[in-house]
Motif scaffolding. Structure first.
Motif, short mmCIF file in Angstrom:
data_model
loop_
_atom_site.label_atom_id
_atom_site.label_comp_id
_atom_site.label_asym_id
_atom_site.label_seq_id
_atom_site.Cartn_x
_atom_site.Cartn_y
_atom_site.Cartn_z
N GLU A 55 39.39 33.17 40.24
CA GLU A 55 38.56 32.28 41.03
C GLU A 55 38.21 31.09 40.15
N GLY A 60 35.38 27.40 43.23
CA GLY A 60 35.44 28.67 43.95
C GLY A 60 36.76 28.92 44.64
N ASN A 61 37.73 28.02 44.48
CA ASN A 61 39.06 28.20 45.04
C ASN A 61 39.73 29.39 44.34
N VAL A 62 40.77 29.92 44.94
CA VAL A 62 41.54 31.00 44.34
C VAL A 62 42.88 30.43 43.89
N ASP A 66 42.36 28.46 35.92
CA ASP A 66 40.95 28.07 35.99
C ASP A 66 40.71 26.95 34.99
N VAL A 87 37.71 29.99 51.18
CA VAL A 87 38.92 29.46 50.57
C VAL A 87 39.94 29.09 51.64
#
Length: 197
Positions: A55, A60-62, A66, A87
């Motif tokens: 995440e 907060g996107n998948v 990162d 998402v």
């Protein structure tokens, strides 16, 4: 009757959104027929995603990185932020390639019935991003009672910031016929009416 392992696979697939028991069995039969080509490719793709999925700590996107590809994209406008519930909403909006800014995923929507409170969503992280320097926040909540309640709550929380708060337009879809629309959509379209150019 199929073996327990095949039934177990069909049962696991039937829990996916959009797949019921019959569709899951058809998918399993398709995979069984192509077990030397399609099944290994599917297993490999699932394993890679399972091993690398994270995440995004910013929005907060998948993704498999990162920060995610959207947050890391320097061509995107850091001063414009689109807030979505989930998402899937982010992916749907980004697929259209109409928004050049960045996103923020709340992780749900306020719902008294489901016991979802403001502290259950990533609202504090959103406010921190706005405070760090954002010119516009686009509230892209779903056109449901809970979505609109969430948008109203966020708009109130953002009143103390020098930021322009906008919301997606709601109303008649392109190609929609009045006879097939629900009362809520019609009411919203009437409230949002504008002069004819």
């Amino acid at each position: 009757m199929a073996s327990q392992e095949i039934e177990s696979l069909a049962g696991a697939l039937s829990r996916l959104p959009g797949l019921g028991p019959r569709s899951a069995r058809r998918a399993v039969l398709w995979l069984v027929k192509r077990r030397t080509t399609a099944l290994p490719a599917l297993l490999n793709a699932l394993t890679q995603v399972a091993d690398t999925l994270v995440e995004c700590g910013v929005c907060g996107n998948v993704d498999t990185h990162d920060p995610c590809g959207i947050c890391a994209d320097t061509r995107r406008d850091d001063r414009s932020l689109c807030v979505v519930e989930e998402v899937a909403d982010l992916w749907a909006l980004d697929r259209a390639r109409l928004f050049a800014g960045k996103y923020h995923v709340l992780g749900g929507r306020l719902s008294a019935l489901d016991g979802v409170r403001p502290e259950d969503l990533s609202i504090d992280a959103l406010l921190g991003r706005v405070e760090a320097g954002v010119d516009e926040v686009v509230l892209a909540m779903n056109a449901t009672l809970e979505g609109q309640t969430t948008a109203h709550y966020l708009a109130e929380r953002l009143e103390n910031f020098p930021v322009r708060v906008t919301q997606l337009a709601h109303g008649l879809p392109v190609g929609g016929e009045l006879d097939y629309l629900d009362e809520g959509t019609l009411a919203q379209a009437l409230r949002a009416r504008r002069p004819v150019a």
